[in-house]
Design an enzyme around this catalytic site. Structure first.
Site, PDB file in Angstrom:
ATOM      1  N   SER A 160      -1.515   5.570 -12.820  1.00 49.15           N
ATOM      2  CA  SER A 160      -1.572   4.667 -13.974  1.00 49.15           C
ATOM      3  C   SER A 160      -2.073   5.425 -15.207  1.00 49.15           C
ATOM      4  CB  SER A 160      -2.444   3.459 -13.620  1.00 49.15           C
ATOM      5  OG  SER A 160      -2.283   2.427 -14.565  1.00 49.15           O
ATOM      6  N   ASP A 189       5.226  -3.962  -9.152  1.00 49.91           N
ATOM      7  CA  ASP A 189       4.062  -3.655  -9.997  1.00 49.91           C
ATOM      8  C   ASP A 189       4.086  -4.595 -11.201  1.00 49.91           C
ATOM      9  OD1 ASP A 189       2.358  -2.452 -11.919  1.00 49.91           O
ATOM     10  OD2 ASP A 189       2.681  -0.480 -10.991  1.00 49.91           O
ATOM     11  N   HIS A 223       0.794  -2.216  -7.862  1.00 51.85           N
ATOM     12  CA  HIS A 223       0.075  -1.200  -8.637  1.00 51.85           C
ATOM     13  C   HIS A 223      -1.187  -0.703  -7.917  1.00 51.85           C
ATOM     14  CE1 HIS A 223      -0.284   0.872 -12.469  1.00 51.85           C
ATOM     15  NE2 HIS A 223      -1.544   0.522 -12.591  1.00 51.85           N
TER      16      HIS A 223
END
Lengths: 282, 282
Positions: free
Chosen positions: B151, B227, B260
């Site tokens: 991320s 995600d 995620h």
């Protein structure tokens, strides 16, 4: 009639699914949570179920996030189930005061003492209510159950297996509290949950139980030599001696330099899941 | 002269050691923490170093406890290093106010704006100060470095590698922010750390950088299709298009159903570590 179950969230993991659930528990008289890992194979056939009982302060999350077990559950074809370690927000005075008693520290017993007995029925929850729920809602083979755990949860796993040898085919533990009647953590918990009469404690003490029950399969235990709780709280040699006396096969592995953390579990969890799978798939 | 380093704690893990350290950072003008995993092979020979940059809200702990990476670092013979994601307790007003800015959200930039620039120099910290420290204190091969992240840390890894192609031989990312100038997380951070002039943002935007730099080795990215940040914050297709334009080899894997979380990382971390090790050991 099927019991209600709420999905809190779920994530894909090693081709399967980690799910977190809550449900109103009859045993614990309130909302309880647990986690389930369904490996890819569970989409095409029912699988054996392997329960993991966590240690002090843990919730249903720790094992799923830190142990790295899902890859091996996928590899060996078992469902993983991890319950919470106690009731939460039961409204019992003092339930949050200690890290090693009350919330996060149910010790997998059915409390008989006021005020704890109204909610702290973790033994019945883990051995009866939860397996029934799992059988109802997931592609499980209910006659193929194994159980393992860490520290307080290792104690729980050994006690559940020794008291229900027909229910749990396989058992193992990481750094378990094996002589709960004789160590400070267990004595504090048992005095409050079960009362001062130590006779009542015996049915929750693995080293006492193993003297009168023999399991069909060997017990596997991994214990780190650098575990700061080793001498005062864990004492694997007490269990080893009891197993010798009762001729219970035990593989006790003293792991050089390992401590009490999840790094011990992560390192050896494949060995444990293989141990269970080999027995459960027979 | 060797820089001081304090060991906070360490645990044996897959035959090696996970250690957590703190040190006074010159770049960040205060105490910084990082984690190191030394695989068993590092006891007999220096090894390549693979840096992992974590995402928003993380510390130096998340990757070591949740990714299950140590077993593969042991298998493929690389040292893992995971720094914290920002300075902590810098005393800057508002540093704790937001989960996506300030503490836990350094975005791997060297801030140029008051008041952040006094401490928030994460780019220099990660690319210069930390590698020097690692080379001094650990059995590392300083000329064999790779970098990856998740991320915000995937953004950091891509930016560090694209700006220092001779320093980092290999790069990969899980669900990275690839177009930080064009998404809300990046725009908020860059406006505050770097100022309103968007020209200054280009040197921290992977999709801009890749247009003018080519790496020797392919970039590996895993991105979950479930995600929730995919469309608004991550936009891997922007990076894919930029790589196509600049003829930068990219393996972008859209992983069906993954979200995620660290379960994405755990599932595919072996592929990433193998990707790095194959390049680093050449």
């Amino acid at each position: 009639m099927s019991q209600p179950l709420s999905l809190i969230n779920q994530s894909r993991c090693f081709g399967g699914t980690v799910g977190f659930y809550s449900h109103p528990s009859v045993s614990c008289n309130g909302l309880m949570k647990f986690a389930v890992y369904l490996p890819p194979r569970s989409r095409s056939e029912p699988l054996p179920v392997l329960y993991f009982l966590s240690g002090l302060t843990c919730t249903e999350e720790n094992f799923m996030t830190k142990a790295g077990a899902q890859q091996f559950a996928a590899k060996y074809g078992v469902i993983l189930v991890a319950p919470d370690t106690s009731p939460r927000s039961a409204g019992i005075p003092g339930e949050e005061d200690d890290w090693d008693f009350g919330t996060g520290a149910g010790f997998y017993v059915d409390a008989t003492e006021v005020p704890w007995r109204s909610h702290y029925q973790m033994y019945s929850y883990v051995t009866q209510e939860l397996p029934t729920l799992i059988a109802e809602h997931f592609p499980a083979q209910p006659d193929r159950q194994g159980i393992f755990g860490h520290s307080m949860g290792g104690h729980g796993a050994l006690v559940c297996a020794l008291r229900n040898p027909d229910q749990y085919r396989s058992v193992s533990a990481f750094a378990p509290i094996v002589a709960s009647s004789r160590v400070p953590w267990g004595q504090k918990a048992f005095t409050n949950y079960l009362g001062a009469d130590q006779e009542a404690w015996r049915s929750y003490d693995a080293s006492a139980l193993v003297l009168t029950t023999q399991l069909k399969h060997p017990i596997l235990i991994d214990q780190g030599t650098a575990d700061t709780f080793l001498e005062k709280q864990l004492m694997p040699q007490v269990f080893e001696q009891a197993c010798t006396r009762s001729e219970q096969p035990l593989t006790l592995r003293m792991q050089e330099g390992y401590d009490h953390s999840y790094y011990l579990i992560a390192t050896f969890v494949e060995d444990h899941i293989r141990h269970h799978a080999e027995i459960l798939w027979r």
